[in-house]
Design a protein around this motif. Structure first.
Motif, PDB file in Angstrom:
ATOM      1  N   SER A 178       0.983  -1.576   0.314  1.00 40.86           N
ATOM      2  CA  SER A 178       0.184  -0.186   0.282  1.00 40.86           C
ATOM      3  C   SER A 178       0.762   1.325   0.278  1.00 40.86           C
ATOM      4  O   SER A 178       0.559   2.436  -0.357  1.00 40.86           O
ATOM      5  CB  SER A 178      -1.401  -0.326   1.213  1.00 40.86           C
ATOM      6  N   PHE A 179       2.261   1.134   0.060  1.00 38.96           N
ATOM      7  CA  PHE A 179       3.034   2.387   0.272  1.00 38.96           C
ATOM      8  C   PHE A 179       3.338   2.759  -0.837  1.00 38.96           C
ATOM      9  O   PHE A 179       3.499   3.870  -1.088  1.00 38.96           O
ATOM     10  CB  PHE A 179       4.238   1.892   1.164  1.00 38.96           C
ATOM     11  N   SER A 180       3.266   1.860  -1.130  1.00 36.86           N
ATOM     12  CA  SER A 180       3.554   1.364  -2.976  1.00 36.86           C
ATOM     13  C   SER A 180       1.934   1.952  -3.904  1.00 36.86           C
ATOM     14  O   SER A 180       2.600   2.958  -4.984  1.00 36.86           O
ATOM     15  CB  SER A 180       4.304   0.373  -3.364  1.00 36.86           C
ATOM     16  N   ALA A 181       1.458   2.240  -3.476  1.00 32.33           N
ATOM     17  CA  ALA A 181       0.541   2.861  -4.000  1.00 32.33           C
ATOM     18  C   ALA A 181       0.756   4.008  -3.877  1.00 32.33           C
ATOM     19  O   ALA A 181       0.595   4.807  -2.975  1.00 32.33           O
ATOM     20  CB  ALA A 181      -1.174   2.005  -3.724  1.00 32.33           C
ATOM     21  N   ARG A 182      -0.122   4.494  -5.261  1.00 35.90           N
ATOM     22  CA  ARG A 182      -0.572   6.207  -4.987  1.00 35.90           C
ATOM     23  C   ARG A 182      -0.559   7.010  -3.912  1.00 35.90           C
ATOM     24  O   ARG A 182      -0.853   7.898  -3.811  1.00 35.90           O
ATOM     25  CB  ARG A 182      -1.342   6.480  -6.802  1.00 35.90           C
ATOM     26  N   GLU A 183      -2.495   6.661  -3.661  1.00 32.22           N
ATOM     27  CA  GLU A 183      -3.297   7.183  -3.302  1.00 32.22           C
ATOM     28  C   GLU A 183      -2.741   6.144  -1.151  1.00 32.22           C
ATOM     29  O   GLU A 183      -2.282   5.431  -1.128  1.00 32.22           O
ATOM     30  CB  GLU A 183      -4.448   6.582  -3.117  1.00 32.22           C
ATOM     31  N   ASN A 184      -2.895   7.413  -0.851  1.00 30.49           N
ATOM     32  CA  ASN A 184      -2.705   6.729   0.741  1.00 30.49           C
ATOM     33  C   ASN A 184      -3.897   6.298   1.354  1.00 30.49           C
ATOM     34  O   ASN A 184      -5.200   5.558   1.707  1.00 30.49           O
ATOM     35  CB  ASN A 184      -3.249   8.179   2.022  1.00 30.49           C
ATOM     36  N   ILE A 185      -3.405   4.866   1.989  1.00 28.26           N
ATOM     37  CA  ILE A 185      -4.166   3.476   2.437  1.00 28.26           C
ATOM     38  C   ILE A 185      -4.415   3.896   4.167  1.00 28.26           C
ATOM     39  O   ILE A 185      -3.332   3.424   4.933  1.00 28.26           O
ATOM     40  CB  ILE A 185      -3.090   2.634   2.078  1.00 28.26           C
ATOM     41  N   PRO A 186      -4.728   3.812   4.835  1.00 24.62           N
ATOM     42  CA  PRO A 186      -4.747   4.284   6.039  1.00 24.62           C
ATOM     43  C   PRO A 186      -4.637   2.668   7.032  1.00 24.62           C
ATOM     44  O   PRO A 186      -5.472   2.072   7.773  1.00 24.62           O
ATOM     45  CB  PRO A 186      -6.481   4.453   6.440  1.00 24.62           C
ATOM     46  N   ALA A 187      -3.429   2.376   6.756  1.00 20.75           N
ATOM     47  CA  ALA A 187      -3.170   1.468   7.060  1.00 20.75           C
ATOM     48  C   ALA A 187      -2.651   0.929   8.282  1.00 20.75           C
ATOM     49  O   ALA A 187      -2.776   0.082   9.130  1.00 20.75           O
ATOM     50  CB  ALA A 187      -1.286   1.231   6.312  1.00 20.75           C
ATOM     51  N   HIS A 188      -2.517   1.995   9.520  1.00 20.49           N
ATOM     52  CA  HIS A 188      -2.046   2.499  10.562  1.00 20.49           C
ATOM     53  C   HIS A 188      -3.727   2.121  11.920  1.00 20.49           C
ATOM     54  O   HIS A 188      -4.143   2.008  12.177  1.00 20.49           O
ATOM     55  CB  HIS A 188      -1.930   4.092  11.439  1.00 20.49           C
ATOM     56  N   ARG A 189      -5.322   2.198  10.569  1.00 21.43           N
ATOM     57  CA  ARG A 189      -6.404   0.862  11.154  1.00 21.43           C
ATOM     58  C   ARG A 189      -6.419  -0.210  10.597  1.00 21.43           C
ATOM     59  O   ARG A 189      -7.159  -0.866  11.518  1.00 21.43           O
ATOM     60  CB  ARG A 189      -7.633   2.105  10.154  1.00 21.43           C
ATOM     61  N   VAL A 190      -5.536  -0.775  10.449  1.00 23.04           N
ATOM     62  CA  VAL A 190      -5.494  -2.625  10.871  1.00 23.04           C
ATOM     63  C   VAL A 190      -3.975  -2.985  11.106  1.00 23.04           C
ATOM     64  O   VAL A 190      -3.146  -2.855  11.215  1.00 23.04           O
ATOM     65  CB  VAL A 190      -5.162  -2.128   8.776  1.00 23.04           C
ATOM     66  N   VAL A 191      -4.485  -4.062  12.446  1.00 28.62           N
ATOM     67  CA  VAL A 191      -4.093  -4.151  13.048  1.00 28.62           C
ATOM     68  C   VAL A 191      -4.229  -6.045  13.225  1.00 28.62           C
ATOM     69  O   VAL A 191      -4.703  -5.857  12.374  1.00 28.62           O
ATOM     70  CB  VAL A 191      -4.207  -4.165  14.715  1.00 28.62           C
ATOM     71  N   ASN A 192      -3.037  -6.861  14.105  1.00 28.07           N
ATOM     72  CA  ASN A 192      -3.949  -8.430  14.056  1.00 28.07           C
ATOM     73  C   ASN A 192      -4.266  -7.937  15.143  1.00 28.07           C
ATOM     74  O   ASN A 192      -5.303  -7.599  15.428  1.00 28.07           O
ATOM     75  CB  ASN A 192      -2.288  -8.658  14.710  1.00 28.07           C
ATOM     76  N   ARG A 193      -4.774  -9.232  15.484  1.00 25.06           N
ATOM     77  CA  ARG A 193      -6.076  -9.999  16.126  1.00 25.06           C
ATOM     78  C   ARG A 193      -6.438  -9.579  17.600  1.00 25.06           C
ATOM     79  O   ARG A 193      -7.305  -9.451  18.430  1.00 25.06           O
ATOM     80  CB  ARG A 193      -6.026 -11.355  15.789  1.00 25.06           C
ATOM     81  N   LYS A 194      -4.777  -9.361  18.407  1.00 27.37           N
ATOM     82  CA  LYS A 194      -4.655  -8.756  19.261  1.00 27.37           C
ATOM     83  C   LYS A 194      -4.577  -7.682  19.277  1.00 27.37           C
ATOM     84  O   LYS A 194      -4.838  -7.122  20.776  1.00 27.37           O
ATOM     85  CB  LYS A 194      -3.156  -9.335  20.469  1.00 27.37           C
ATOM     86  N   GLY A 195      -4.868  -6.186  17.889  1.00 31.12           N
ATOM     87  CA  GLY A 195      -4.771  -5.225  18.101  1.00 31.12           C
ATOM     88  C   GLY A 195      -3.454  -4.805  18.312  1.00 31.12           C
ATOM     89  O   GLY A 195      -3.469  -3.671  19.649  1.00 31.12           O
TER      90      GLY A 195
END
Length: 109
Positions: free
Chosen positions: A48-65
């Motif tokens: 996603s960091f290579s994606a042209r648009e910004n992806i809110p990857a910070h909203r994605v975490v593992n199962r444990k949070g």
DNA sequence: GGTGTGACCAGCT
DNA sequence: AAGCTGGCCACAC
């Protein structure tokens, strides 16, 4: 719709995450039908960091949070500050009240 | 075209 | 109880 790559699907789901909400890789993977491949979602995030648009990857975490991918944001504090900026409390690299902030795409979508 | 990888998850020891 | 291993599938070289 199905013409888009798996990454595109992940990106769109991540973008649909409401402000101040969180989800897990497995939840997205399950929503996409690849429950056993939660790793693919995380890997898509890396791309996603290579994606042209910004992806809110910070909203994605593992199962444990737990902020497993914080180190991939370029700095270990970026992910935490982004979450706090949205009203999500982070302590010791872990989401506080993760279940309350948890957002299930399969349930909401 | 085969091999390796990867920000996970769940089960087994 | 806690740690480790395997499995899973899509993408890059």
């Amino acid at each position: 719709m199905s013409e888009q790559s798996f990454f595109e699907k992940v990106y769109e789901v991540v973008r649909l995450i409401p402000h101040g909400r969180l989800t897990s890789y497995g939840a997205i993977a399950e929503y996409l039908g690849t429950r056993g491949s939660a790793r693919m979602v995380g890997w898509a995030m890396n791309a996603s960091f290579s994606a042209r648009e910004n992806i809110p990857a910070h909203r994605v975490v593992n199962r444990k949070g737990l902020l497993t991918g914080k180190h991939y944001f370029g700095a270990p504090d970026i992910m935490k500050q982004l979450l706090e900026s949205e009203g999500v409390h982070v302590e010791n690299d872990q989401i506080v009240n993760f279940e309350e902030h948890f957002w299930d795409p399969a349930a909401e979508l």
